[in-house]
Design an enzyme around this catalytic site. Structure first.
Site, mmCIF file in Angstrom:
data_model
loop_
_atom_site.group_PDB
_atom_site.id
_atom_site.type_symbol
_atom_site.label_atom_id
_atom_site.label_comp_id
_atom_site.label_asym_id
_atom_site.label_seq_id
_atom_site.Cartn_x
_atom_site.Cartn_y
_atom_site.Cartn_z
ATOM 1 N N PHE A 84 0.847 -1.194 0.000
ATOM 2 C CA PHE A 84 0.000 0.000 0.000
ATOM 3 C C PHE A 84 0.884 1.245 0.000
ATOM 4 C CE2 PHE A 84 -2.161 3.385 2.416
ATOM 5 C CZ PHE A 84 -3.262 3.561 1.598
ATOM 6 N N GLY A 85 0.656 2.133 -0.955
ATOM 7 C CA GLY A 85 1.413 3.384 -1.041
ATOM 8 C C GLY A 85 0.508 4.564 -0.735
ATOM 9 N N TYR A 86 1.009 5.522 0.053
ATOM 10 C CA TYR A 86 0.187 6.683 0.441
ATOM 11 C C TYR A 86 0.919 8.001 0.165
ATOM 12 C CZ TYR A 86 3.397 6.327 4.286
ATOM 13 O OH TYR A 86 4.568 6.251 5.009
ATOM 14 N N GLY A 87 2.171 7.938 -0.254
ATOM 15 C CA GLY A 87 2.949 9.156 -0.530
ATOM 16 C C GLY A 87 3.418 9.104 -1.974
ATOM 17 N N SER A 88 4.736 9.181 -2.161
ATOM 18 C CA SER A 88 5.243 9.148 -3.543
ATOM 19 C C SER A 88 4.902 7.836 -4.238
ATOM 20 C CB SER A 88 6.760 9.364 -3.554
ATOM 21 O OG SER A 88 7.425 8.264 -2.968
ATOM 22 N N GLU A 92 12.908 3.386 -0.020
ATOM 23 C CA GLU A 92 12.249 3.832 1.219
ATOM 24 C C GLU A 92 13.168 3.712 2.437
ATOM 25 O OE1 GLU A 92 9.266 5.231 1.017
ATOM 26 O OE2 GLU A 92 9.173 4.794 -1.122
HETATM 27 C C1 SIN Z 1 4.627 5.754 0.456
HETATM 28 O O1 SIN Z 1 4.509 6.459 -0.538
HETATM 29 O O2 SIN Z 1 3.802 4.835 0.688
HETATM 30 C C2 SIN Z 1 5.747 5.908 1.420
HETATM 31 C C3 SIN Z 1 6.314 7.259 1.525
HETATM 32 C C4 SIN Z 1 6.894 7.822 0.260
HETATM 33 O O3 SIN Z 1 7.669 7.131 -0.418
HETATM 34 O O4 SIN Z 1 6.586 8.951 -0.070
#
Ligand code: SIN
Length: 196
Positions: free
Chosen positions: A24-28, A99
Site C-alpha cells: 500500500f502506497g500513500y505518498g510518492s 524507502e
Molecule cells: C509511500 O509512498 O507509501 C511511502 C512514503 C513515500 O515514499 O513517499
C-alpha cells in the site's frame, strides 16, 4: 534507530517464500511507480492519517537540510486512501532501497476503494524513533520548509504537488495535504502564487 532501514526490513520480514505481496502506497508511491507490478488498485487503510512529519535526507532534501515527506500517524477512526500494488517479493530490493530513509515495512489490512473487499498487505511507515524524523509543525511552517527544500529526486514542492494531484484523482479529501498545498501556493515567489 538508524535512518537507514534496508537491513532491518530484510531481517524483520523475509518475503522470498511468497509468490506475490500487496504493497500500500500513500505518498510518492501513489504517483511514482518506478517498479514492475502485477496489479494496481486504489485502496485505503483504517486507523491512520497522512502527515508531512518525516524528514527526507535522500530524495527531497539532504542530511544537512532534510525535506519533509509523508508518513502515517495512528489515529482511531481515521482512514488514509492511496494506491495498492501487487508485486513479486524481489521488487522489495528496489523498494527497500527507495524507502530506506527511516521507513519500516508493516503488515496491515487494506480495503479496496472502488468495491467491498480487503486483503493483507505491507506499508512503509516512518515512526518517531527514526533519526530522520521531524515531527509535527503547523501547515504554514511545513509549506515554507517544503518550499525551500530540494534533494537528488528534485524539489520537495514537486512531491507535495504531485501527491495532492494524485489524491484529487482518487477523489480523496485529505485536509492536511490540501492545506499544506494551499499554503505553499500562497507563498510569495512561488509559481502558483498571485503575482504581486
Ligand atoms: C509511500 O509512498 O507509501 C511511502 C512514503 C513515500 O515514499 O513517499
Amino acid at each position: 534507530m538508524s535512518h537507514n532501514t534496508i537491513a532491518l526490513n530484510k531481517q524483520r520480514q523475509p518475503l522470498d517464500h511468497l509468490e506475490s505481496v500487496w504493497l500500500f502506497g500513500y505518498g510518492s508511491l501513489i504517483y511514482k511507480a518506478d517498479f514492475p507490478y502485477l496489479q494496481r488498485r486504489p485502496a485505503f487503510i483504517r486507523g491512520w492519517q497522512r502527515r508531512f512529519w518525516q524528514g527526507s535526507h535522500d530524495h527531497r532534501g539532504t542530511p544537512e537540510a532534510p525535506g519533509r515527506v509523508a508518513t502515517l500517524i495512528e489515529k482511531p477512526g481515521a482512514r488514509c486512501a492511496g494506491m495498492a500494488y501487487k508485486v513479486t517479493p524481489d521488487t522489495f530490493d528496489h523498494l527497500d532501497h527507495r524507502e530506506k530513509n527511516g521507513y519500516l515495512r508493516v503488515l496491515t489490512q487494506l480495503q479496496w476503494l472502488d468495491e467491498p473487499g480487503e486483503t493483507e498487505g505491507l506499508v512503509y511507515m516512518a515512526s518517531s524513533d527514526n533519526d530522520a524524523w521531524l515531527g509535527p509543525a503547523s501547515e504554514a511552517d511545513i509549506a515554507a520548509h517544503i518550499a525551500r527544500s530540494e534533494g537528488p529526486s528534485g524539489p520537495n514542492s514537486e512531491y507535495l504537488l504531485k501527491l495532492a494531484e494524485a489524491l484529487r484523482e482518487l477523489d480523496e479529501q485529505d485536509e492536511h495535504v490540501f492545506a499544506v498545498e494551499q499554503a505553499l501556493l500562497e507563498l510569495p515567489g512561488h509559481k502558483g502564487a498571485a503575482s504581486t
